[in-house]
Design an enzyme around this catalytic site. Structure first.
Site, mmCIF file in Angstrom:
data_model
loop_
_atom_site.group_PDB
_atom_site.id
_atom_site.type_symbol
_atom_site.label_atom_id
_atom_site.label_comp_id
_atom_site.label_asym_id
_atom_site.label_seq_id
_atom_site.Cartn_x
_atom_site.Cartn_y
_atom_site.Cartn_z
ATOM 1 N N ASP A 176 4.845 -0.125 1.565
ATOM 2 C CA ASP A 176 5.731 0.814 2.268
ATOM 3 C C ASP A 176 5.198 2.242 2.132
ATOM 4 O OD1 ASP A 176 6.274 0.304 -0.397
ATOM 5 O OD2 ASP A 176 8.451 0.477 -0.223
ATOM 6 N N TYR B 4 1.271 -16.826 6.183
ATOM 7 C CA TYR B 4 0.613 -17.399 7.363
ATOM 8 C C TYR B 4 0.062 -18.797 7.101
ATOM 9 C CZ TYR B 4 0.836 -12.908 9.724
ATOM 10 O OH TYR B 4 1.279 -11.757 10.327
ATOM 11 N N ASP C 176 -1.954 -7.768 8.619
ATOM 12 C CA ASP C 176 -1.659 -7.880 10.050
ATOM 13 C C ASP C 176 -0.884 -6.652 10.529
ATOM 14 O OD1 ASP C 176 -1.400 -8.901 12.560
ATOM 15 O OD2 ASP C 176 -0.019 -10.509 12.044
ATOM 16 N N LYS D 30 3.129 -5.521 -2.445
ATOM 17 C CA LYS D 30 4.513 -5.146 -2.734
ATOM 18 C C LYS D 30 4.833 -5.787 -4.094
ATOM 19 C CE LYS D 30 8.497 -3.373 -1.462
ATOM 20 N NZ LYS D 30 8.723 -1.937 -1.482
#
Ligand code: NAD
Length: 360
Positions: free
Chosen positions: A227, A127, A251, A194
């Site tokens: 995930d 972002y 987000d 991740k």
């Protein structure tokens, strides 16, 4: 004491829910002088940009703002006003509590188990707005530099977004999450990344979390891959308490958690910096419902509850929160997302909350 607070109604359905929120806050009796400021697509013509300087100056001066959502054109047009506000004011922490409110329909069998606070890093990651468009000279240069430094080939018809994750901002948000856990008597912090794939950027975030966690022995800590986290949140939300995440995952997981407690209409949020704070609902401007007196004002009203607590008006905040919960559990004066058969409008739901606060 009279508080001075910047109020940005936003665009789309923003002005309708902002008016509803304002009336509910005023019904608590807390004295507020609202400093109205306009931002978003509707002010482009007047000011030449969607985030006029005077909006920033107002928030800096007052230290506290509450805003309705602002539309971001997809793919082209101006960059997100919401993201710009967070970066310009260094609102590094996005805090989104997701607690089930009895009476709201949830897809879960046991929604009462959901009481999660999302702490999202708010100023960097994908972002940061560092992007290079397909076919541009600079994009070609970046592709060549990457090829020469890493030996990795990127197709020439690619667009590129850069994902910076710094030590400074990771440590700042992770400390914020642990401090929040201590202050609010929460039991556990889960860091989400991740890092198995992005070993450097997400790896840095994970390692920082593991290091900071050692200083907070009273708070349980764990790390999860994003995930796996999404599946866990759907299957066993009761295991989770405070989550701390880099910007993009924060987000996405915020909307997932909003879904668990019955939808975007009831999910509040705050963007906190060292010098100022901007409160806003999790949802966007829902432009298809603009001017229809239709959408749920609860997300913004509960954001105002967070704001009242932030400015020290704890008792008024609790009264407002209780009034919202009372109206929702009764289920008759609520918007379409909470009552499909016989919904009321934004304004009428606010009327019912105002009545409850006044004890009628
Ligand atoms: P959205 O949250 O505006 O709406 C998605 C859907 O969720 C709506 O169609 C509606 O069905 C439901 N919904 C949203 N808010 C609701 C409410 N208060 N009550 C009842 N139902 C509600 O998401 P979107 O359509 O992806 O985004 C629209 C615009 O808002 C985009 O331009 C986006 O960039 C912007 N946006 C702004 C903010 C912000 O200002 N902080 C946040 C998210 C999205």
């Amino acid at each position: 004491m009279k508080h001075k607070i910047t109020l940005i109604p936003g665009d789309g359905t923003g002005p309708e829910i902002s008016e509803a929120m304002k009336r509910c806050v005023e019904a608590t009796g807390v004295e507020i002088e609202w400093d109205y400021q306009e931002a978003g697509s509707d002010v482009m013509d007047k000011h030449g940009k969607p985030l006029p300087d005077k909006v920033i100056e107002s928030i800096k001066k007052n230290g506290v703002a509450i805003k309705g959502p602002i539309t971001t054109p997809i793919g082209t047009g101006f960059r997100s006003v919401n993201v710009a506000l967070r970066q310009v004011l260094d609102l590094f922490a996005c805090v989104r509590p997701c607690k089930y409110i009895p009476g709201v329909k949830s897809p879960l069998k046991n929604p009462k188990a959901v009481d999660i606070v999302i702490v999202r890093e708010n100023v960097e990651d994908l972002y940061a707005g560092i992007e290079f468009d397909e076919g541009k000279d600079d994009t070609g240069k970046i592709i060549n530099v990457i090829r020469s430094l890493s030996g990795k080939k990127i197709r020439e018809d690619s667009a590129i977004s850069i994902k910076p994750i710094s030590n400074y901002n990771s440590e700042r948000i992770i400390r914020y999450a642990f401090d929040y856990a201590v202050k609010n008597k929460r039991r556990k912090v889960t860091a989400v990344t991740k890092s198995n794939i992005m070993k450097f950027s997400d790896g840095l975030f994970q390692r920082t979390a593991e290091r900071v966690a050692k200083e907070f022995q009273g708070i349980e800590f764990e790390h999860r891959l994003v995930d796996d986290m999404c599946m866990q949140l759907v299957q066993k939300p009761e295991l989770y308490d405070v989550l701390v995440l880099p910007n993009l995952y924060g987000d996405i997981v915020s909307d997932l958690c909003a879904g668990l407690i019955g939808g975007l209409g009831v999910a509040p949020g705050a963007n906190i910096g060292e010098k100022c704070a901007v409160f806003e609902a999790t949802h966007g401007s829902a432009p298809k419902y603009k001017g229809m007196n239709k959408v749920n004002p609860t997300g913004l009203i509960l954001s105002a509850v967070m704001m009242l607590k932030h400015i020290g008006e704890i008792e008024a905040a609790e009264r407002l929160e209780k009034a919202v919960a009372g109206v929702i559990i009764e289920g008759k004066d609520v918007t379409y997302d909470l009552n499909k058969e016989n919904p009321v409008g934004t304004k009428e739901m606010a009327d019912a909350i105002v009545q409850k606060i006044r004890g009628n």
